[in-house]
Design a protein around this motif. Structure first.
Motif, PDB file in Angstrom:
ATOM      1  N   ASP A 170       0.855  -1.177   0.000  1.00 24.66           N
ATOM      2  CA  ASP A 170       0.000   0.000   0.000  1.00 24.66           C
ATOM      3  C   ASP A 170       0.894   1.232   0.000  1.00 24.66           C
ATOM      4  O   ASP A 170       2.034   1.186   0.476  1.00 24.66           O
ATOM      5  N   PHE A 171       0.372   2.331  -0.508  1.00 26.96           N
ATOM      6  CA  PHE A 171       1.097   3.594  -0.436  1.00 26.96           C
ATOM      7  C   PHE A 171       0.120   4.752  -0.607  1.00 26.96           C
ATOM      8  O   PHE A 171      -0.965   4.589  -1.143  1.00 26.96           O
ATOM      9  N   LYS A 172       0.528   5.888  -0.098  1.00 28.70           N
ATOM     10  CA  LYS A 172      -0.274   7.109  -0.169  1.00 28.70           C
ATOM     11  C   LYS A 172       0.136   7.890  -1.411  1.00 28.70           C
ATOM     12  O   LYS A 172       1.321   7.957  -1.754  1.00 28.70           O
ATOM     13  N   VAL A 173      -0.854   8.483  -2.056  1.00 27.68           N
ATOM     14  CA  VAL A 173      -0.594   9.323  -3.218  1.00 27.68           C
ATOM     15  C   VAL A 173      -1.244  10.682  -2.979  1.00 27.68           C
ATOM     16  O   VAL A 173      -2.443  10.753  -2.711  1.00 27.68           O
ATOM     17  N   THR A 174      -0.436  11.714  -3.072  1.00 29.92           N
ATOM     18  CA  THR A 174      -0.944  13.062  -2.876  1.00 29.92           C
ATOM     19  C   THR A 174      -1.410  13.657  -4.202  1.00 29.92           C
ATOM     20  O   THR A 174      -1.069  13.162  -5.286  1.00 29.92           O
ATOM     21  N   HIS A 175      -2.146  14.728  -4.083  1.00 30.24           N
ATOM     22  CA  HIS A 175      -2.591  15.478  -5.260  1.00 30.24           C
ATOM     23  C   HIS A 175      -1.391  15.823  -6.149  1.00 30.24           C
ATOM     24  O   HIS A 175      -1.439  15.683  -7.372  1.00 30.24           O
ATOM     25  N   GLU A 176      -0.286  16.233  -5.521  1.00 32.90           N
ATOM     26  CA  GLU A 176       0.901  16.661  -6.271  1.00 32.90           C
ATOM     27  C   GLU A 176       1.563  15.499  -7.021  1.00 32.90           C
ATOM     28  O   GLU A 176       2.142  15.699  -8.090  1.00 32.90           O
ATOM     29  N   ALA A 177       1.503  14.290  -6.486  1.00 31.01           N
ATOM     30  CA  ALA A 177       2.168  13.130  -7.104  1.00 31.01           C
ATOM     31  C   ALA A 177       1.252  12.322  -8.011  1.00 31.01           C
ATOM     32  O   ALA A 177       1.708  11.419  -8.720  1.00 31.01           O
ATOM     33  N   TYR A 178      -0.034  12.627  -8.007  1.00 33.86           N
ATOM     34  CA  TYR A 178      -1.038  11.822  -8.721  1.00 33.86           C
ATOM     35  C   TYR A 178      -0.693  11.598 -10.191  1.00 33.86           C
ATOM     36  O   TYR A 178      -0.692  10.470 -10.672  1.00 33.86           O
ATOM     37  N   HIS A 179      -0.389  12.654 -10.907  1.00 34.50           N
ATOM     38  CA  HIS A 179      -0.113  12.530 -12.338  1.00 34.50           C
ATOM     39  C   HIS A 179       1.094  11.629 -12.599  1.00 34.50           C
ATOM     40  O   HIS A 179       1.043  10.746 -13.465  1.00 34.50           O
ATOM     41  N   LEU A 223      -8.011  12.781  -7.486  1.00 34.07           N
ATOM     42  CA  LEU A 223      -6.929  13.398  -6.721  1.00 34.07           C
ATOM     43  C   LEU A 223      -6.523  14.736  -7.329  1.00 34.07           C
ATOM     44  O   LEU A 223      -5.452  15.241  -7.060  1.00 34.07           O
ATOM     45  N   TYR A 224      -7.408  15.288  -8.166  1.00 28.22           N
ATOM     46  CA  TYR A 224      -7.113  16.587  -8.761  1.00 28.22           C
ATOM     47  C   TYR A 224      -7.345  17.727  -7.780  1.00 28.22           C
ATOM     48  O   TYR A 224      -6.860  18.816  -7.975  1.00 28.22           O
ATOM     49  N   GLU A 225      -8.093  17.466  -6.702  1.00 31.50           N
ATOM     50  CA  GLU A 225      -8.362  18.511  -5.716  1.00 31.50           C
ATOM     51  C   GLU A 225      -7.138  18.707  -4.826  1.00 31.50           C
ATOM     52  O   GLU A 225      -6.582  17.743  -4.303  1.00 31.50           O
ATOM     53  N   GLU A 226      -6.739  19.957  -4.657  1.00 31.28           N
ATOM     54  CA  GLU A 226      -5.577  20.269  -3.833  1.00 31.28           C
ATOM     55  C   GLU A 226      -5.769  19.749  -2.413  1.00 31.28           C
ATOM     56  O   GLU A 226      -6.850  19.857  -1.834  1.00 31.28           O
ATOM     57  N   GLY A 227      -4.727  19.117  -1.869  1.00 30.50           N
ATOM     58  CA  GLY A 227      -4.787  18.573  -0.513  1.00 30.50           C
ATOM     59  C   GLY A 227      -5.328  17.154  -0.436  1.00 30.50           C
ATOM     60  O   GLY A 227      -5.284  16.532   0.619  1.00 30.50           O
ATOM     61  N   ALA A 228      -5.824  16.617  -1.541  1.00 35.94           N
ATOM     62  CA  ALA A 228      -6.375  15.252  -1.545  1.00 35.94           C
ATOM     63  C   ALA A 228      -5.245  14.233  -1.428  1.00 35.94           C
ATOM     64  O   ALA A 228      -4.159  14.414  -1.970  1.00 35.94           O
ATOM     65  N   ILE A 229      -5.528  13.141  -0.704  1.00 35.71           N
ATOM     66  CA  ILE A 229      -4.578  12.037  -0.561  1.00 35.71           C
ATOM     67  C   ILE A 229      -5.355  10.739  -0.748  1.00 35.71           C
ATOM     68  O   ILE A 229      -6.404  10.543  -0.132  1.00 35.71           O
ATOM     69  N   GLY A 230      -4.839   9.862  -1.581  1.00 37.76           N
ATOM     70  CA  GLY A 230      -5.487   8.579  -1.834  1.00 37.76           C
ATOM     71  C   GLY A 230      -4.657   7.425  -1.321  1.00 37.76           C
ATOM     72  O   GLY A 230      -3.428   7.509  -1.246  1.00 37.76           O
ATOM     73  N   ASP A 231      -5.340   6.341  -0.957  1.00 37.73           N
ATOM     74  CA  ASP A 231      -4.682   5.098  -0.565  1.00 37.73           C
ATOM     75  C   ASP A 231      -4.660   4.173  -1.778  1.00 37.73           C
ATOM     76  O   ASP A 231      -5.719   3.793  -2.279  1.00 37.73           O
ATOM     77  N   PHE A 232      -3.469   3.837  -2.230  1.00 36.91           N
ATOM     78  CA  PHE A 232      -3.317   2.937  -3.372  1.00 36.91           C
ATOM     79  C   PHE A 232      -2.859   1.578  -2.870  1.00 36.91           C
ATOM     80  O   PHE A 232      -2.069   1.489  -1.927  1.00 36.91           O
ATOM     81  N   LYS A 233      -3.356   0.517  -3.507  1.00 34.50           N
ATOM     82  CA  LYS A 233      -2.917  -0.851  -3.246  1.00 34.50           C
ATOM     83  C   LYS A 233      -2.429  -1.396  -4.583  1.00 34.50           C
ATOM     84  O   LYS A 233      -3.116  -1.282  -5.589  1.00 34.50           O
ATOM     85  N   LEU A 234      -1.236  -1.976  -4.562  1.00 42.09           N
ATOM     86  CA  LEU A 234      -0.630  -2.442  -5.798  1.00 42.09           C
ATOM     87  C   LEU A 234      -0.031  -3.819  -5.593  1.00 42.09           C
ATOM     88  O   LEU A 234       0.638  -4.066  -4.593  1.00 42.09           O
ATOM     89  N   GLU A 235      -0.308  -4.707  -6.529  1.00 38.27           N
ATOM     90  CA  GLU A 235       0.301  -6.038  -6.520  1.00 38.27           C
ATOM     91  C   GLU A 235       0.992  -6.212  -7.870  1.00 38.27           C
ATOM     92  O   GLU A 235       0.363  -6.041  -8.925  1.00 38.27           O
ATOM     93  N   LEU A 236       2.279  -6.523  -7.811  1.00 34.05           N
ATOM     94  CA  LEU A 236       3.085  -6.720  -9.008  1.00 34.05           C
ATOM     95  C   LEU A 236       3.570  -8.139  -9.073  1.00 34.05           C
ATOM     96  O   LEU A 236       3.910  -8.732  -8.043  1.00 34.05           O
ATOM     97  N   ILE A 237       3.617  -8.684 -10.275  1.00 28.44           N
ATOM     98  CA  ILE A 237       4.107 -10.049 -10.472  1.00 28.44           C
ATOM     99  C   ILE A 237       5.237 -10.024 -11.489  1.00 28.44           C
ATOM    100  O   ILE A 237       5.195  -9.254 -12.459  1.00 28.44           O
ATOM    101  N   GLU A 238       6.228 -10.836 -11.224  1.00 30.17           N
ATOM    102  CA  GLU A 238       7.390 -10.923 -12.108  1.00 30.17           C
ATOM    103  C   GLU A 238       6.963 -11.324 -13.514  1.00 30.17           C
ATOM    104  O   GLU A 238       6.127 -12.232 -13.684  1.00 30.17           O
ATOM    105  N   LYS A 239       7.527 -10.646 -14.500  1.00 35.04           N
ATOM    106  CA  LYS A 239       7.232 -10.987 -15.898  1.00 35.04           C
ATOM    107  C   LYS A 239       7.821 -12.354 -16.225  1.00 35.04           C
ATOM    108  O   LYS A 239       8.822 -12.765 -15.657  1.00 35.04           O
ATOM    109  N   SER A 240       7.193 -13.005 -17.145  1.00 33.05           N
ATOM    110  CA  SER A 240       7.652 -14.316 -17.592  1.00 33.05           C
ATOM    111  C   SER A 240       9.028 -14.192 -18.226  1.00 33.05           C
ATOM    112  O   SER A 240       9.328 -13.222 -18.912  1.00 33.05           O
ATOM    113  N   SER A 241       9.858 -15.199 -18.002  1.00 34.71           N
ATOM    114  CA  SER A 241      11.178 -15.207 -18.640  1.00 34.71           C
ATOM    115  C   SER A 241      11.073 -15.632 -20.098  1.00 34.71           C
ATOM    116  O   SER A 241      12.005 -15.485 -20.867  1.00 34.71           O
TER     117      SER A 241
END
Length: 100
Positions: A35-44, A80-98
């Motif tokens: 999980d990680f937080k994303v601010t309005h400034e980092a959203y794009h 997250l376009y509104e100034e001061g907004a912060i979102g909770d992101f959840k990300l799952e990544l899987i290794e690419k096939s060899s």
């Protein structure tokens, strides 16, 4: 506990990190979710990065690096376009096939 994860040279302050492996098409692959937080400034920058869906993932504290794609993704907020907004992101990544 916070831990730094680097995706294509972008540092992310990650929480709730789960590292493991999964078997897909008979091949064992590394899987990481966090999980990680994303601010309005980092959203794009974050959404532009995730849209590529072609990553080099580095977890410096665990001496781990692997190519990956998104296997699961969600966010608590869609505007997250509104100034001061912060979102909770959840990300799952899987290794690419060899196998290309």
């Amino acid at each position: 506990m916070h831990q730094k994860i680097i995706i294509n040279d972008m540092e992310i302050d990650a929480l709730n990190i789960k590292l493991g492996s999964t078997t897909k098409n008979g091949e064992e692959r590394t899987k990481i979710s966090f999980d990680f937080k994303v601010t309005h400034e980092a959203y794009h920058d974050i959404t532009t990065l995730l849209y590529k869906n072609d990553f080099i993932v580095k977890v410096p504290d665990r001496h781990l690096q692997f190519p990956a794609v998104i296997s699961n993704y969600s966010t608590s907020i869609t505007n997250l376009y509104e100034e001061g907004a912060i979102g909770d992101f959840k990300l799952e990544l899987i290794e690419k096939s060899s196998c290309h």
